[in-house]
Design an enzyme around this catalytic site. Structure first.
Site, mmCIF file in Angstrom:
data_model
loop_
_atom_site.group_PDB
_atom_site.id
_atom_site.type_symbol
_atom_site.label_atom_id
_atom_site.label_comp_id
_atom_site.label_asym_id
_atom_site.label_seq_id
_atom_site.Cartn_x
_atom_site.Cartn_y
_atom_site.Cartn_z
ATOM 1 N N ALA A 50 23.072 2.302 38.083
ATOM 2 C CA ALA A 50 21.612 2.209 37.943
ATOM 3 C C ALA A 50 21.170 2.527 36.520
ATOM 4 C CB ALA A 50 20.948 3.168 38.919
ATOM 5 N N ARG A 82 14.219 -8.039 31.926
ATOM 6 C CA ARG A 82 13.384 -9.131 32.444
ATOM 7 C C ARG A 82 12.257 -8.663 33.376
ATOM 8 N NH1 ARG A 82 16.500 -13.587 35.083
ATOM 9 N NH2 ARG A 82 18.340 -12.278 35.160
ATOM 10 N N GLY A 117 22.367 -0.632 41.949
ATOM 11 C CA GLY A 117 21.007 -0.179 42.238
ATOM 12 C C GLY A 117 19.996 -1.301 42.402
ATOM 13 N N GLY A 154 29.264 -14.307 38.815
ATOM 14 C CA GLY A 154 30.697 -14.392 38.566
ATOM 15 C C GLY A 154 31.359 -15.141 39.722
ATOM 16 N N GLU A 173 33.408 -14.182 34.906
ATOM 17 C CA GLU A 173 31.968 -14.055 34.703
ATOM 18 C C GLU A 173 31.372 -15.434 34.442
ATOM 19 O OE1 GLU A 173 29.505 -11.320 34.931
ATOM 20 O OE2 GLU A 173 31.211 -11.361 36.278
ATOM 21 N N ASN A 181 -13.679 16.403 71.838
ATOM 22 C CA ASN A 181 -14.387 15.233 71.331
ATOM 23 C C ASN A 181 -15.010 15.578 69.974
ATOM 24 O OD1 ASN A 181 -15.558 12.426 72.267
ATOM 25 N ND2 ASN A 181 -17.165 13.526 71.179
ATOM 26 N N SER A 199 -22.319 15.482 66.512
ATOM 27 C CA SER A 199 -22.309 14.561 65.372
ATOM 28 C C SER A 199 -22.729 15.275 64.095
ATOM 29 C CB SER A 199 -23.275 13.404 65.631
ATOM 30 O OG SER A 199 -22.800 12.659 66.727
ATOM 31 N N ARG A 240 -28.849 24.976 61.840
ATOM 32 C CA ARG A 240 -29.692 23.984 61.181
ATOM 33 C C ARG A 240 -31.112 24.509 61.290
ATOM 34 N NH1 ARG A 240 -28.607 19.950 66.233
ATOM 35 N NH2 ARG A 240 -30.272 20.745 67.553
HETATM 36 C C1 UD1 Z 1 27.220 -8.533 37.820
HETATM 37 C C2 UD1 Z 1 28.681 -8.984 37.903
HETATM 38 C C3 UD1 Z 1 28.721 -10.443 38.365
HETATM 39 C C4 UD1 Z 1 28.029 -10.583 39.681
HETATM 40 C C5 UD1 Z 1 26.598 -10.034 39.596
HETATM 41 C C6 UD1 Z 1 25.990 -9.980 40.975
HETATM 42 C C7 UD1 Z 1 29.942 -7.765 36.184
HETATM 43 C C8 UD1 Z 1 30.546 -7.827 34.857
HETATM 44 N N1 UD1 Z 1 29.307 -8.850 36.628
HETATM 45 O O1 UD1 Z 1 26.590 -9.275 36.803
HETATM 46 O O2 UD1 Z 1 30.065 -10.882 38.490
HETATM 47 O O3 UD1 Z 1 28.018 -11.932 40.080
HETATM 48 O O4 UD1 Z 1 26.584 -8.697 39.081
HETATM 49 O O5 UD1 Z 1 24.645 -9.592 40.924
HETATM 50 O O6 UD1 Z 1 30.087 -6.764 36.854
HETATM 51 N N2 UD1 Z 1 24.755 -1.470 34.876
HETATM 52 C C9 UD1 Z 1 24.948 -0.212 34.382
HETATM 53 N N3 UD1 Z 1 25.490 -0.064 33.152
HETATM 54 C C10 UD1 Z 1 25.878 -1.099 32.394
HETATM 55 C C11 UD1 Z 1 25.697 -2.406 32.901
HETATM 56 C C12 UD1 Z 1 25.130 -2.555 34.156
HETATM 57 O O7 UD1 Z 1 24.605 0.775 35.046
HETATM 58 O O8 UD1 Z 1 26.379 -0.867 31.291
HETATM 59 C C13 UD1 Z 1 24.163 -1.620 36.215
HETATM 60 C C14 UD1 Z 1 22.821 -2.323 36.183
HETATM 61 O O9 UD1 Z 1 21.747 -1.374 36.086
HETATM 62 C C15 UD1 Z 1 22.803 -3.037 37.524
HETATM 63 C C16 UD1 Z 1 24.265 -3.314 37.803
HETATM 64 O O10 UD1 Z 1 25.011 -2.437 36.990
HETATM 65 O O11 UD1 Z 1 22.304 -2.217 38.562
HETATM 66 C C17 UD1 Z 1 24.668 -4.775 37.512
HETATM 67 O O12 UD1 Z 1 24.449 -5.072 36.148
HETATM 68 P P1 UD1 Z 1 23.897 -6.460 35.660
HETATM 69 O O13 UD1 Z 1 23.747 -6.412 34.198
HETATM 70 O O14 UD1 Z 1 22.735 -6.856 36.486
HETATM 71 O O15 UD1 Z 1 25.149 -7.408 35.996
HETATM 72 P P2 UD1 Z 1 25.103 -8.966 36.212
HETATM 73 O O16 UD1 Z 1 25.060 -9.642 34.905
HETATM 74 O O17 UD1 Z 1 24.066 -9.283 37.210
#
Ligand code: UD1
Ligand code: MG
Length: 453
Positions: A9, A15, A104, A141, A155, A360, A388, A423
């Protein structure tokens, strides 16, 4: 076999275009983080580790609300999912068993799927959760398999055209022996299209070490990841649609379910009826056979069998309605217990109150519970009659069977069976209304003729 959860997380969620870390955006009125965490908790893990980064302090506070036992570790720089998993190493020191990696930002993962993954560990050293997608442009991936074996994960950014045609995608959820997993993530490099440490690389590394990898499949909807406001909105709609279906199947009566909004933890009993346009905040339980009428808003409350709420009622945190209670239009109840058969049907505020059986509460009654600094309780006995527009200036008590006259301001305890009147005494002047009206009418006419003249 004992289990550890590692919940990733740390990401910023660029985005989302928000100052709030992505995992704290709310779905079904709970932070995204809670959804995956709660699914993981259902497996009764011996340890839970949340890897936080962006907004770590807020993420930690939020995680503590649902998982006080969870350890939060900080990933200072987001160098990739393998790097994120590696941050959990110290928190898992001395732990023996499997480690399950959850994301997360994927809130819909189910307990059944996680259990299937744990079971699949019997056949493989590393188990990855996959799902089939028909769209070759889906940015996931891809899982390259041979029979029952998972050979590697590519990936999306690194796929060849041929690999993009593979329908089987990576959800990101992985389970392996904790020590094995830590040793695998340590071996991951960052020589790829994004220069990140990909967790997905552990599959090839594991196989090179003579370990086996396998796949458990789930529906795409379950691994839906949230990366933008639009995706969050779509996920909310998906949650609401599913929850409504689920409740209809469980025997809840709703004539316009598309207008009723639920929270992640809403519980509605069989044969309860929810009229159109009702909103449920978190922490609501409604028992069988209760009726929630239109335009009511409920949160953090309990409604018992046979109770009627609304239309236009507001039940707030700590409102507890016993059986057959009626709470009508423009009535607000907060942190109060209404015993069996209590009626408060119109225009009333009951805050920090206890109301006894079958009492009531008349229209326009207010518990004056706040003095600007402190909150005070109002205690009303059973079978009392609150006239009331009674103002109950708390702290105050009203005994069993007592009555208050309309418009009474109660500042002292009323003993059982007593009638309280506070009152000013009414003064009646015979004929004075007619006299005054005649006088005013004459004055108005004089004014009008002066203007015209
Ligand atoms: C990842 C997977 C991909 C999969 C996809 C599914 C990898 C390399 N890729 O890509 O194969 O299809 O999820 O949704 O694992 N996070 C961290 N620290 C970091 C990077 C990420 O905590 O350094 C956490 C993010 O907050 C997120 C989760 O890991 O909760 C996934 O990271 P995100 O960057 O969304 O990975 P995707 O590119 O979606
Ligand atoms: Mg993602």
């Amino acid at each position: 076999m004992s289990l550890a959860l590692i919940l990733l997380a740390a990401g910023k969620g660029t985005r989302m275009e928000s100052d709030l870390p992505k995992v704290l955006h709310r779905l079904a009125q709970a932070p995204l983080l809670w959804h995956a965490l709660r699914a993981g908790q259902a497996l009764e893990p011996a340890r839970s580790v949340v890897v936080a980064g962006h907004g770590a302090a807020e993420v930690e506070a939020s995680a503590a609300e649902v998982a006080p036992e969870a350890q939060v570790v900080i990933q200072e720089e987001q160098l990739g999912t393998a790097h994120a998993v590696a941050q959990a190493k110290s928190a898992l020191a001395g732990f023996e068993g499997d480690a399950l990696v959850l994301y997360g930002d994927t809130p819909f993962i189910t307990v059944e799927t996680l259990e299937a993954m744990r079971d699949a560990r019997a056949g493989h050293d590393v188990v990855v959760l996959g799902f089939d997608v028909a769209d070759p442009d889906a940015r996931y991936g891809r899982l390259v398999t041979e029979g029952d074996e998972l050979l590697r994960i590519v990936e999306f950014k690194d796929t060849t055209e041929e690999e993009r045609a593979i329908p089987l995608c990576n959800s990101g959820v992985v389970i392996a022996d904790a020590a094995t997993l830590m040793s695998l993530v340590d071996a991951v490099g960052n020589d790829n299209a994004s220069g990140e440490y990909y967790l997905t690389d552990i599959v090839e590394i594991a196989r090179a070490r003579g370990l086996s990898a396998g796949v458990v499949r789930c529906e795409e909807a379950e691994t839906l990841g949230i990366n933008s406001r639009a995706e969050l909105r779509a996920a909310e709609a998906a949650f609401q649609a599913r929850k409504r279906e689920e409740l209809l199947d469980d025997g809840v009566l709703m004539s316009a379910p598309e207008t009723v909004f639920f929270a992640w933890d809403s519980y509605i009993g069989r044969d309860a009826e929810i009229e159109p346009n009702v909103v449920f905040g978190p922490g609501v339980t409604v028992e069988s056979g209760a009726l929630i009428r239109s335009f009511s808003h409920l949160e953090g409350c309990h409604v018992s069998r046979g109770a009627i709420v609304g239309p236009f009622a507001r039940l707030r945190r700590g409102a507890e309605l016993a059986e057959e209670v009626h709470v009508g239009n423009f009535v607000e109840v907060k942190n109060s217990y209404l015993a069996e058969g209590v009626k408060a049907n119109h225009l009333t505020y009951l805050g920090d109150a206890d109301v006894g059986e079958r009492t009531n509460v008349g229209a326009g009654t207010i518990t004056c519970n706040y003095d600007g600094f402190f909150k005070h309780r109002t205690t009303i006995g059973r079978e009392a009659f609150i006239g009331s527009a009674t103002m109950l200036v708390a702290p105050v008590t009203v005994g069993d069977g007592a009555m208050t006259g309309s418009g009474t301001v109660v500042t002292e305890a009323i003993p059982a069976g007593a009638l309280a009147l506070a009152r000013t005494k009414q003064v009646t002047k015979p004929g004075l209304a007619t006299k005054m009206r005649d006088m005013l009418r004459a004055r108005k006419a004089a004014q009008k003729s002066a203007k015209e003249g």
